[in-house]
Motif scaffolding. Structure first.
Motif: not given
Lengths: 227, 91
Positions: A101-104, A147, A149
């Protein structure tokens, strides 16, 4: 001899000293690690602390992920070294693909700072042994890019394998998918979360609770049991 | 010298609150008829030497590993123009 837990300082790290203090309060020995130094000084575990390494330029954690210390850390984490990423540290771990995943940016586009309620959903990881399954804890949260995602397939896989370690309760502070606050890798040695357990280790300050301390007693227990 | 442009955009399924904020401001500013805005990043790389297949392959690798996070973003690479120093430009 007690466990030695490294804390990496990147340019722009903020919570490295607080994290060292939390480690000391839990009864382990904190060891300062420097981002330019490939040497992990034979520590038994590593914490990547919160802050704004490299000013969050490009993407949060994107530049730190290529620092010399991370070259060694990525290899050792894959070989089983316990690693905890807090806030910016979590962002570094997703950028390094040690966690999926990743952070936004927060969906409301504002920085947020609050005492956050979380539910601990996995007590098998190296960093959560000292919690009870389903335990609800309050620890501070403070971030701009919180966030979480991932694509639906990855999210379903995380849920199915019990790898959602922490979930936001009552209020989702940043638009994270499925209220995810923290996750682990399949082996359970690498954990990342946005809220800050190191700021909730003494009753005198912060939330007035010590709900973050079990992170650090958990890893100590794990390391002592292994030695 | 040639310029290579790398455009990075969030994948279509990823929520873009900044783009939404821009879109919501448009009617107030008198710009009607724009139903969606997505905000991305543009990188302009000034490349020494020829932009041949090998150079483009390296830039593609650079974009894929660093400029974009392919978990959440798509990117395109294109050669834009040959950049000549302006006549009389000072070194």
């Amino acid at each position: 001899m007690t466990a030695r837990i490294g804390v990496v300082t990147f340019p722009g790290s903020l919570d490295d000293r607080d994290t060292q203090r939390a480690i000391r309060l839990a009864g382990a020995e904190p060891v300062a690690l420097w981002h330019k130094d490939k040497d992990l000084k034979q520590v038994d575990a590593v914490v990547l602390p919160g802050g704004f390494s490299y000013g969050d330029y490009l993407r949060a954690g994107a530049i730190s992920r290529f620092s010399p210390v991370m070259e060694t850390l990525i290899d050792q984490a894959k070989a089983g070294l316990p690693v905890l990423g807090i806030c910016n540290g979590f962002q570094v771990l997703t950028e390094a693909h040690l966690l999926p995943g990743a952070m936004l940016g927060n969906d409301h586009l504002h920085f947020i700072c609050r005492d956050q309620k979380l539910r601990v959903e996995n007590t098998e990881t190296a960093w959560t042994l000292d919690y009870e399954a389903g335990q609800e804890i309050h620890i501070p949260l403070k971030n701009m890019d919180g966030r979480y995602v991932a694509d639906s397939y990855t999210l379903d896989q995380l849920e199915a394998e019990g790898r959602v370690v922490f979930r936001y309760v009552d209020f989702n502070p940043n638009g994270s998918l499925r209220d995810i606050a923290g996750i682990t890798n399949a082996a359970g040695n690498v954990v990342g979360l946005m809220p800050h357990p190191e700021h909730a280790v003494e009753s005198l300050i912060g939330t007035g609770r010590t709900d973050g301390l079990p992170f650090f007693t958990s890893i100590l227990k794990k390391l002592v049991a292994a030695s | 010298m040639a310029r290579v442009v790398v455009d990075v955009m969030l994948k279509p399924e990823i929520l873009d609150p900044q783009g939404q904020a821009v879109q919501r401001a448009l009617p107030r500013l008198g710009f009607d008829g724009i139903s969606d805005v997505r905000q991305g990043k543009r990188f302009e790389l000034e490349v020494d030497g020829p932009v041949d297949d090998a150079a483009l392959a390296r830039i593609h690798e650079l974009a894929e590993t660093f400029l974009a996070n392919t978990v959440i973003e798509n990117f395109t690479v294109k050669v834009e123009e040959a950049v000549e120093p302006a006549v009389g430009a000072e070194k």
